[in-house]
Scaffold this motif. Sequence first.
Motif, PDB file in Angstrom:
ATOM      1  N   ALA A  69      35.963  50.294  38.210  1.00 14.88           N
ATOM      2  CA  ALA A  69      36.837  49.993  39.346  1.00 14.88           C
ATOM      3  C   ALA A  69      37.034  51.257  40.171  1.00 14.88           C
ATOM      4  O   ALA A  69      36.990  52.371  39.656  1.00 14.88           O
ATOM      5  CB  ALA A  69      38.184  49.472  38.866  1.00 14.88           C
ATOM      6  N   SER A  70      37.260  51.048  41.456  1.00 14.46           N
ATOM      7  CA  SER A  70      37.606  52.117  42.383  1.00 14.46           C
ATOM      8  C   SER A  70      38.702  51.574  43.286  1.00 14.46           C
ATOM      9  O   SER A  70      38.572  50.484  43.848  1.00 14.46           O
ATOM     10  CB  SER A  70      36.382  52.530  43.199  1.00 14.46           C
ATOM     11  N   ILE A  71      39.796  52.328  43.390  1.00 13.09           N
ATOM     12  CA  ILE A  71      40.961  51.879  44.149  1.00 13.09           C
ATOM     13  C   ILE A  71      41.424  53.028  45.045  1.00 13.09           C
ATOM     14  O   ILE A  71      41.452  54.183  44.613  1.00 13.09           O
ATOM     15  CB  ILE A  71      42.118  51.476  43.200  1.00 13.09           C
ATOM     16  N   ARG A 101      40.482  58.654  45.441  1.00 15.30           N
ATOM     17  CA  ARG A 101      40.212  57.383  44.777  1.00 15.30           C
ATOM     18  C   ARG A 101      40.632  57.472  43.315  1.00 15.30           C
ATOM     19  O   ARG A 101      40.423  58.503  42.670  1.00 15.30           O
ATOM     20  CB  ARG A 101      38.711  57.038  44.798  1.00 15.30           C
ATOM     21  N   VAL A 102      41.180  56.415  42.803  1.00 13.32           N
ATOM     22  CA  VAL A 102      41.393  56.269  41.371  1.00 13.32           C
ATOM     23  C   VAL A 102      40.218  55.455  40.864  1.00 13.32           C
ATOM     24  O   VAL A 102      39.925  54.379  41.395  1.00 13.32           O
ATOM     25  CB  VAL A 102      42.722  55.547  41.058  1.00 13.32           C
ATOM     26  N   THR A 103      39.512  55.988  39.876  1.00 12.95           N
ATOM     27  CA  THR A 103      38.336  55.292  39.365  1.00 12.95           C
ATOM     28  C   THR A 103      38.465  55.072  37.866  1.00 12.95           C
ATOM     29  O   THR A 103      39.193  55.789  37.172  1.00 12.95           O
ATOM     30  CB  THR A 103      37.045  56.087  39.642  1.00 12.95           C
ATOM     31  N   PHE A 104      37.772  54.062  37.391  1.00 16.62           N
ATOM     32  CA  PHE A 104      37.726  53.748  35.964  1.00 16.62           C
ATOM     33  C   PHE A 104      36.316  53.291  35.632  1.00 16.62           C
ATOM     34  O   PHE A 104      35.729  52.470  36.339  1.00 16.62           O
ATOM     35  CB  PHE A 104      38.722  52.636  35.630  1.00 16.62           C
ATOM     36  N   THR A 110      43.980  47.393  33.027  1.00 15.18           N
ATOM     37  CA  THR A 110      44.426  46.020  32.801  1.00 15.18           C
ATOM     38  C   THR A 110      44.246  45.250  34.095  1.00 15.18           C
ATOM     39  O   THR A 110      44.667  45.705  35.157  1.00 15.18           O
ATOM     40  CB  THR A 110      45.909  45.987  32.373  1.00 15.18           C
ATOM     41  N   ILE A 111      43.617  44.088  33.999  1.00 13.02           N
ATOM     42  CA  ILE A 111      43.400  43.229  35.158  1.00 13.02           C
ATOM     43  C   ILE A 111      44.113  41.911  34.891  1.00 13.02           C
ATOM     44  O   ILE A 111      43.834  41.244  33.891  1.00 13.02           O
ATOM     45  CB  ILE A 111      41.903  42.962  35.392  1.00 13.02           C
ATOM     46  N   ASP A 112      45.053  41.543  35.755  1.00 15.11           N
ATOM     47  CA  ASP A 112      45.736  40.249  35.657  1.00 15.11           C
ATOM     48  C   ASP A 112      45.041  39.272  36.589  1.00 15.11           C
ATOM     49  O   ASP A 112      44.844  39.558  37.775  1.00 15.11           O
ATOM     50  CB  ASP A 112      47.213  40.375  36.039  1.00 15.11           C
ATOM     51  N   ILE A 152      45.542  45.077  39.371  1.00 18.99           N
ATOM     52  CA  ILE A 152      44.725  45.980  38.567  1.00 18.99           C
ATOM     53  C   ILE A 152      45.585  47.200  38.283  1.00 18.99           C
ATOM     54  O   ILE A 152      46.124  47.810  39.203  1.00 18.99           O
ATOM     55  CB  ILE A 152      43.443  46.412  39.303  1.00 18.99           C
ATOM     56  N   GLY A 153      45.710  47.538  37.025  1.00 18.01           N
ATOM     57  CA  GLY A 153      46.467  48.722  36.629  1.00 18.01           C
ATOM     58  C   GLY A 153      45.586  49.661  35.828  1.00 18.01           C
ATOM     59  O   GLY A 153      44.909  49.231  34.895  1.00 18.01           O
ATOM     60  N   ILE A 154      45.572  50.926  36.204  1.00 21.34           N
ATOM     61  CA  ILE A 154      44.799  51.935  35.477  1.00 21.34           C
ATOM     62  C   ILE A 154      45.774  52.963  34.942  1.00 21.34           C
ATOM     63  O   ILE A 154      46.562  53.525  35.698  1.00 21.34           O
ATOM     64  CB  ILE A 154      43.742  52.592  36.382  1.00 21.34           C
TER      65      ILE A 154
END
Length: 89
Positions: free
Chosen positions: A67-69, A77-80, A43-45, A30-32
């Motif tokens: 998403a939350s990472i 947290r990095v969120t989207f 982007t989710i691979d 998962i890339g934010i």
Amino acid sequence: MADLVKSCFWELQINNSPISNDRRNCVESIGIEENDAGSDTMTIDIEDPEFLFIEDDIFVPDAPISASIGWYDDTYRVTFDGYISAIDI
């Protein structure tokens, strides 16, 4: 000095529902990308040999996605939060 091992977590929701463990196991990365001038992108691979995502109607354009990472031992947290705008197969 002991080696430090950090463990990360991630949560992904599509259509306001957490993804199942079967689908979770298909996620490769998962890339934010956060943009100051414009929309953020995620982007989710996925490696999906059983077609779990494709055969289900949750993974469709304009579906809400979030998403939350982060790291388990950190509060940052990095969120989207957004919508699915493209699906490349």
